[in-house]
Scaffold this motif. Structure first.
Motif, PDB file in Angstrom:
ATOM      1  N   ARG A 181       0.825  -1.206   0.000  1.00 49.58           N
ATOM      2  CA  ARG A 181       0.000   0.000   0.000  1.00 49.58           C
ATOM      3  C   ARG A 181       0.861   1.260   0.000  1.00 49.58           C
ATOM      4  N   GLN A 182       1.978   1.218   0.726  1.00 49.34           N
ATOM      5  CA  GLN A 182       2.895   2.360   0.742  1.00 49.34           C
ATOM      6  C   GLN A 182       3.494   2.599  -0.637  1.00 49.34           C
ATOM      7  N   VAL A 183       3.875   1.491  -1.296  1.00 55.72           N
ATOM      8  CA  VAL A 183       4.422   1.601  -2.650  1.00 55.72           C
ATOM      9  C   VAL A 183       3.385   2.160  -3.610  1.00 55.72           C
ATOM     10  N   VAL A 184       2.127   1.685  -3.451  1.00 56.60           N
ATOM     11  CA  VAL A 184       1.051   2.192  -4.316  1.00 56.60           C
ATOM     12  C   VAL A 184       0.864   3.684  -4.102  1.00 56.60           C
ATOM     13  N   ASP A 185       0.869   4.117  -2.813  1.00 57.37           N
ATOM     14  CA  ASP A 185       0.714   5.544  -2.521  1.00 57.37           C
ATOM     15  C   ASP A 185       1.871   6.352  -3.102  1.00 57.37           C
ATOM     16  N   GLN A 186       3.100   5.823  -2.933  1.00 66.41           N
ATOM     17  CA  GLN A 186       4.265   6.522  -3.474  1.00 66.41           C
ATOM     18  C   GLN A 186       4.201   6.579  -4.995  1.00 66.41           C
ATOM     19  N   THR A 187       3.731   5.473  -5.596  1.00 64.83           N
ATOM     20  CA  THR A 187       3.609   5.438  -7.056  1.00 64.83           C
ATOM     21  C   THR A 187       2.617   6.481  -7.547  1.00 64.83           C
TER      22      THR A 187
ATOM     23  N   LYS B 123       3.534   9.654  -9.801  1.00 71.21           N
ATOM     24  CA  LYS B 123       2.856   9.880 -11.077  1.00 71.21           C
ATOM     25  C   LYS B 123       2.359  11.322 -11.161  1.00 71.21           C
ATOM     26  N   VAL B 124       1.769  11.805 -10.052  1.00 69.53           N
ATOM     27  CA  VAL B 124       1.300  13.192 -10.027  1.00 69.53           C
ATOM     28  C   VAL B 124       2.481  14.152 -10.208  1.00 69.53           C
ATOM     29  N   TYR B 125       3.593  13.853  -9.495  1.00 67.91           N
ATOM     30  CA  TYR B 125       4.769  14.717  -9.586  1.00 67.91           C
ATOM     31  C   TYR B 125       5.390  14.658 -10.985  1.00 67.91           C
TER      32      TYR B 125
ATOM     33  N   ASP C 130       3.812  14.004 -13.741  1.00 68.17           N
ATOM     34  CA  ASP C 130       2.912  14.756 -14.622  1.00 68.17           C
ATOM     35  C   ASP C 130       3.167  16.251 -14.495  1.00 68.17           C
ATOM     36  N   PHE C 131       3.411  16.692 -13.257  1.00 64.52           N
ATOM     37  CA  PHE C 131       3.704  18.103 -13.020  1.00 64.52           C
ATOM     38  C   PHE C 131       5.010  18.503 -13.712  1.00 64.52           C
ATOM     39  N   LEU C 132       6.046  17.652 -13.541  1.00 64.34           N
ATOM     40  CA  LEU C 132       7.322  17.937 -14.192  1.00 64.34           C
ATOM     41  C   LEU C 132       7.181  17.954 -15.705  1.00 64.34           C
ATOM     42  N   GLN C 133       6.386  17.050 -16.245  1.00 63.33           N
ATOM     43  CA  GLN C 133       6.189  16.996 -17.687  1.00 63.33           C
ATOM     44  C   GLN C 133       5.513  18.265 -18.191  1.00 63.33           C
ATOM     45  N   THR C 134       4.588  18.789 -17.372  1.00 59.28           N
ATOM     46  CA  THR C 134       3.934  20.053 -17.728  1.00 59.28           C
ATOM     47  C   THR C 134       4.960  21.179 -17.806  1.00 59.28           C
ATOM     48  N   LEU C 135       5.879  21.206 -16.811  1.00 56.37           N
ATOM     49  CA  LEU C 135       6.924  22.229 -16.822  1.00 56.37           C
ATOM     50  C   LEU C 135       7.841  22.069 -18.028  1.00 56.37           C
ATOM     51  N   VAL C 136       8.203  20.823 -18.309  1.00 54.42           N
ATOM     52  CA  VAL C 136       9.076  20.555 -19.459  1.00 54.42           C
ATOM     53  C   VAL C 136       8.407  20.994 -20.754  1.00 54.42           C
ATOM     54  N   ASN C 137       7.112  20.704 -20.879  1.00 52.04           N
ATOM     55  CA  ASN C 137       6.377  21.105 -22.085  1.00 52.04           C
ATOM     56  C   ASN C 137       6.342  22.624 -22.223  1.00 52.04           C
TER      57      ASN C 137
END
Length: 252
Positions: free
Chosen positions: A62-68, A72-74, A76-83
């Motif tokens: 469950r911890q791994v799932v939460d971290q995953t 994923k959110v982070y 996605d955020f980085l990808q937005t900045l890169v774009n």
């Protein structure tokens, strides 16, 4: 009677043997039950251990799932900045390309402006000609320097044109040398824009004016000496300007 005793003896033996066998069977059963209980306890302990390990692994999962999910959110955020950065890079590159196109069109124009300025100075009245030609050469030197920005090179050219325009409207006097038949003579120059350009010897006994038609210096009659002298004084702000006192012969 002997037979009865023998039969009783056999019966006793069998009875004793049966009791012993019964006790032996009970003891074996008891031992087997104890063994079963011990095995059951050990099995339960193993089950408990497996259960605890399972709960620990479940918690880790469950911890791994939460971290995953967080990663994923982070990501996605980085990808937005890169774009967004890529869009800015593309925009800057387009601007650079546009500037380079502008540069390719501007630089030849700037060289033409310098050539035109040089030609103008050569064909103009001999007004501070040496200084003006030096300014043209500085412009050419500036164009050959990689450490001077294009905008600064263009500014210098426009400044030179502004100075040239100023010569056409100012009333000014300055000292310089006048070449007359190979002789260098120190004189006071005075000019009114490009309308009139005159020179007077420092002793005030001789005066000349620039003849546009012959591109040469013509000596003025003595009757013009006072007029030229006043013209110089007006340029120096020593007397009030009076255009009626300007020797207009210089405009021929």
């Amino acid at each position: 009677m002997s037979k009865s005793l023998i039969a009783s003896a056999f019966a006793g033996v069998f009875a004793f043997s049966g009791g012993a066998m019964a006790n032996s069977g009970l003891e074996q059963i008891h031992q087997e039950n104890s063994q079963i209980v011990r095995e059951a306890v050990r099995s339960q302990e193993r089950i408990n251990t497996i259960y605890e390990q399972t709960q620990e692994l479940l918690g880790q999962y469950r911890q791994v799932v939460d971290q995953t999910d967080s990663l994923k959110v982070y990501n996605d955020f980085l990808q937005t900045l890169v774009n967004d950065q890529q869009r800015q890079i593309n925009s800057i590159q387009r601007q650079i390309d546009t500037l380079e196109d502008t540069r390719r069109g501007t630089v030849p124009l700037m060289f033409k402006m310098i050539d035109a300025l040089e030609e103008f100075v050569k064909n103009d009245i001999p007004l501070r000609t040496e200084r003006r030609m030096e300014r043209v050469e500085r412009l050419r030197d500036s164009m050959a320097r990689s450490d001077v920005q294009l905008s600064e090179q263009y500014r210098q050219i426009m400044e030179a044109y502004s100075i040239e325009a100023g010569y056409g409207s100012e009333l000014a006097s300055f000292q310089g040398t006048l070449n007359l038949a190979g002789n260098e003579l120190t004189v006071d120059y005075v000019h009114l824009g490009r309308l009139a350009l005159m020179a007077m010897s420092l002793d005030g006994n001789n005066a000349w004016h620039w003849n546009r038609q012959t591109n040469s210096w013509d000596k003025l009659p003595d009757s013009y000496l006072n007029g030229v002298s006043d013209f110089i004084k007006m340029a120096r702000r020593e007397i009030n300007p009076d255009m009626a006192r300007v020797p207009l012969i210089a405009a021929e």
